[in-house]
Design a protein around this motif. Structure first.
Motif, PDB file in Angstrom:
ATOM      1  N   PHE A 135       0.831  -1.202   0.000  1.00  0.00           N
ATOM      2  CA  PHE A 135       0.000   0.000   0.000  1.00  0.00           C
ATOM      3  C   PHE A 135       0.865   1.251   0.000  1.00  0.00           C
ATOM      4  O   PHE A 135       0.606   2.198  -0.721  1.00  0.00           O
ATOM      5  CB  PHE A 135      -0.917   0.000   1.231  1.00  0.00           C
ATOM      6  CG  PHE A 135      -1.682   1.280   1.387  1.00  0.00           C
ATOM      7  CD1 PHE A 135      -2.766   1.550   0.583  1.00  0.00           C
ATOM      8  CD2 PHE A 135      -1.294   2.225   2.321  1.00  0.00           C
ATOM      9  CE1 PHE A 135      -3.456   2.738   0.708  1.00  0.00           C
ATOM     10  CE2 PHE A 135      -1.986   3.413   2.453  1.00  0.00           C
ATOM     11  CZ  PHE A 135      -3.069   3.670   1.639  1.00  0.00           C
ATOM     12  N   PHE A 136       1.912   1.240   0.792  1.00  0.00           N
ATOM     13  CA  PHE A 136       2.813   2.379   0.915  1.00  0.00           C
ATOM     14  C   PHE A 136       3.424   2.748  -0.433  1.00  0.00           C
ATOM     15  O   PHE A 136       3.422   3.894  -0.846  1.00  0.00           O
ATOM     16  CB  PHE A 136       3.909   2.033   1.931  1.00  0.00           C
ATOM     17  CG  PHE A 136       4.928   3.110   2.142  1.00  0.00           C
ATOM     18  CD1 PHE A 136       4.633   4.212   2.910  1.00  0.00           C
ATOM     19  CD2 PHE A 136       6.180   3.023   1.569  1.00  0.00           C
ATOM     20  CE1 PHE A 136       5.562   5.203   3.123  1.00  0.00           C
ATOM     21  CE2 PHE A 136       7.112   4.008   1.770  1.00  0.00           C
ATOM     22  CZ  PHE A 136       6.806   5.094   2.548  1.00  0.00           C
ATOM     23  N   ALA A 147       4.367   8.400  -4.408  1.00  0.00           N
ATOM     24  CA  ALA A 147       4.324   9.530  -3.482  1.00  0.00           C
ATOM     25  C   ALA A 147       5.492   9.503  -2.503  1.00  0.00           C
ATOM     26  O   ALA A 147       6.046  10.535  -2.175  1.00  0.00           O
ATOM     27  CB  ALA A 147       3.010   9.524  -2.720  1.00  0.00           C
ATOM     28  N   LEU A 148       5.876   8.340  -2.029  1.00  0.00           N
ATOM     29  CA  LEU A 148       6.879   8.233  -0.978  1.00  0.00           C
ATOM     30  C   LEU A 148       8.004   7.294  -1.414  1.00  0.00           C
ATOM     31  O   LEU A 148       8.241   6.269  -0.800  1.00  0.00           O
ATOM     32  CB  LEU A 148       6.226   7.735   0.311  1.00  0.00           C
ATOM     33  CG  LEU A 148       5.052   8.573   0.806  1.00  0.00           C
ATOM     34  CD1 LEU A 148       4.346   7.873   1.941  1.00  0.00           C
ATOM     35  CD2 LEU A 148       5.514   9.942   1.236  1.00  0.00           C
ATOM     36  N   ASP A 149       8.704   7.637  -2.466  1.00  0.00           N
ATOM     37  CA  ASP A 149       9.713   6.728  -2.997  1.00  0.00           C
ATOM     38  C   ASP A 149      11.151   7.158  -2.725  1.00  0.00           C
ATOM     39  O   ASP A 149      12.075   6.486  -3.131  1.00  0.00           O
ATOM     40  CB  ASP A 149       9.517   6.527  -4.491  1.00  0.00           C
ATOM     41  CG  ASP A 149       9.639   7.818  -5.277  1.00  0.00           C
ATOM     42  OD1 ASP A 149       9.690   8.892  -4.657  1.00  0.00           O
ATOM     43  OD2 ASP A 149       9.685   7.748  -6.518  1.00  0.00           O
ATOM     44  N   ALA A 150      11.347   8.274  -2.017  1.00  0.00           N
ATOM     45  CA  ALA A 150      12.701   8.749  -1.731  1.00  0.00           C
ATOM     46  C   ALA A 150      12.761   9.372  -0.345  1.00  0.00           C
ATOM     47  O   ALA A 150      11.760   9.871   0.170  1.00  0.00           O
ATOM     48  CB  ALA A 150      13.131   9.775  -2.777  1.00  0.00           C
ATOM     49  N   CYS A 151      13.948   9.348   0.232  1.00  0.00           N
ATOM     50  CA  CYS A 151      14.168   9.962   1.537  1.00  0.00           C
ATOM     51  C   CYS A 151      13.887  11.462   1.434  1.00  0.00           C
ATOM     52  O   CYS A 151      14.336  12.122   0.498  1.00  0.00           O
ATOM     53  CB  CYS A 151      15.612   9.711   1.976  1.00  0.00           C
ATOM     54  SG  CYS A 151      16.050  10.514   3.534  1.00  0.00           S
ATOM     55  N   GLN A 157      16.847   6.817  -2.928  1.00  0.00           N
ATOM     56  CA  GLN A 157      15.689   6.018  -3.327  1.00  0.00           C
ATOM     57  C   GLN A 157      15.366   4.982  -2.256  1.00  0.00           C
ATOM     58  O   GLN A 157      16.255   4.341  -1.717  1.00  0.00           O
ATOM     59  CB  GLN A 157      15.959   5.307  -4.664  1.00  0.00           C
ATOM     60  CG  GLN A 157      16.020   6.252  -5.839  1.00  0.00           C
ATOM     61  CD  GLN A 157      14.697   6.950  -6.071  1.00  0.00           C
ATOM     62  OE1 GLN A 157      13.643   6.330  -6.100  1.00  0.00           O
ATOM     63  NE2 GLN A 157      14.746   8.258  -6.229  1.00  0.00           N
ATOM     64  N   LEU A 158      14.088   4.831  -1.955  1.00  0.00           N
ATOM     65  CA  LEU A 158      13.622   3.840  -0.996  1.00  0.00           C
ATOM     66  C   LEU A 158      13.074   2.649  -1.779  1.00  0.00           C
ATOM     67  O   LEU A 158      12.341   2.829  -2.745  1.00  0.00           O
ATOM     68  CB  LEU A 158      12.529   4.433  -0.106  1.00  0.00           C
ATOM     69  CG  LEU A 158      12.935   5.673   0.683  1.00  0.00           C
ATOM     70  CD1 LEU A 158      11.724   6.243   1.406  1.00  0.00           C
ATOM     71  CD2 LEU A 158      14.035   5.345   1.668  1.00  0.00           C
ATOM     72  N   THR A 159      13.453   1.456  -1.371  1.00  0.00           N
ATOM     73  CA  THR A 159      12.991   0.255  -2.052  1.00  0.00           C
ATOM     74  C   THR A 159      12.058  -0.528  -1.154  1.00  0.00           C
ATOM     75  O   THR A 159      12.001  -0.307   0.053  1.00  0.00           O
ATOM     76  CB  THR A 159      14.183  -0.638  -2.450  1.00  0.00           C
ATOM     77  OG1 THR A 159      14.874  -1.025  -1.272  1.00  0.00           O
ATOM     78  CG2 THR A 159      15.139   0.120  -3.374  1.00  0.00           C
ATOM     79  N   ARG A 160      11.353  -1.478  -1.747  1.00  0.00           N
ATOM     80  CA  ARG A 160      10.392  -2.290  -0.999  1.00  0.00           C
ATOM     81  C   ARG A 160      11.058  -3.110   0.101  1.00  0.00           C
ATOM     82  O   ARG A 160      10.441  -3.409   1.106  1.00  0.00           O
ATOM     83  CB  ARG A 160       9.644  -3.223  -1.940  1.00  0.00           C
ATOM     84  CG  ARG A 160       8.667  -2.516  -2.819  1.00  0.00           C
ATOM     85  CD  ARG A 160       7.961  -3.518  -3.709  1.00  0.00           C
ATOM     86  NE  ARG A 160       7.150  -2.852  -4.695  1.00  0.00           N
ATOM     87  CZ  ARG A 160       5.832  -2.702  -4.582  1.00  0.00           C
ATOM     88  NH1 ARG A 160       5.214  -3.181  -3.541  1.00  0.00           N
ATOM     89  NH2 ARG A 160       5.156  -2.075  -5.508  1.00  0.00           N
ATOM     90  N   ASP A 161      12.310  -3.498  -0.083  1.00  0.00           N
ATOM     91  CA  ASP A 161      12.962  -4.339   0.910  1.00  0.00           C
ATOM     92  C   ASP A 161      13.824  -3.568   1.902  1.00  0.00           C
ATOM     93  O   ASP A 161      14.487  -4.151   2.737  1.00  0.00           O
ATOM     94  CB  ASP A 161      13.798  -5.422   0.225  1.00  0.00           C
ATOM     95  CG  ASP A 161      14.880  -4.845  -0.662  1.00  0.00           C
ATOM     96  OD1 ASP A 161      14.793  -3.661  -1.016  1.00  0.00           O
ATOM     97  OD2 ASP A 161      15.816  -5.590  -1.010  1.00  0.00           O
ATOM     98  N   SER A 162      13.814  -2.243   1.841  1.00  0.00           N
ATOM     99  CA  SER A 162      14.605  -1.453   2.789  1.00  0.00           C
ATOM    100  C   SER A 162      13.729  -0.959   3.942  1.00  0.00           C
ATOM    101  O   SER A 162      12.513  -0.848   3.811  1.00  0.00           O
ATOM    102  CB  SER A 162      15.241  -0.251   2.086  1.00  0.00           C
ATOM    103  OG  SER A 162      14.246   0.627   1.628  1.00  0.00           O
TER     104      SER A 162
END
Length: 97
Positions: A9-10, A23-27, A33-38
């Motif tokens: 969902f995020f 919407a929320l893909d980076a710090c 970049q933010l990934t699904r497994d981080s």
């Protein structure tokens, strides 16, 4: 299972009007970049950070901003009080003899 649903969902949430961009893909601080497994560290509800250090730095910046805004507000208030203290109001009063 619940964590994977929340993660999906995020990352699948898209802001209105911006197709294809998450919407929320980076710090929010360093833009990493933010990934699904981080791990994602949230602040103020919906602001993502890549690490505790980035989140803490943003908290410190917000605290500094809040203190300086408070000082500005206090100076504005004390400035108005100072101008009232130095000003004497005079009125004519009729005296009956």
């Amino acid at each position: 299972m619940a964590a994977s649903l929340a993660c999906a969902f995020f990352f699948d949430a898209e802001p209105v009007g911006e197709q294809g961009r998450h919407a929320l893909d980076a710090c929010a601080l360093c833009t990493k970049q933010l990934t699904r497994d981080s791990d994602i560290f949230m602040y103020k509800g919906d602001t993502p950070f890549c690490s505790e250090e980035c989140r803490y730095e943003q908290m410190q910046l917000d605290a500094v901003y809040a203190r300086s805004a408070g000082r500005r507000q206090q100076q504005q208030y004390s400035g108005r009080a100072e101008s009232r203290r130095g000003h004497r109001e005079t009125r004519k009063v009729s005296v009956a003899s």
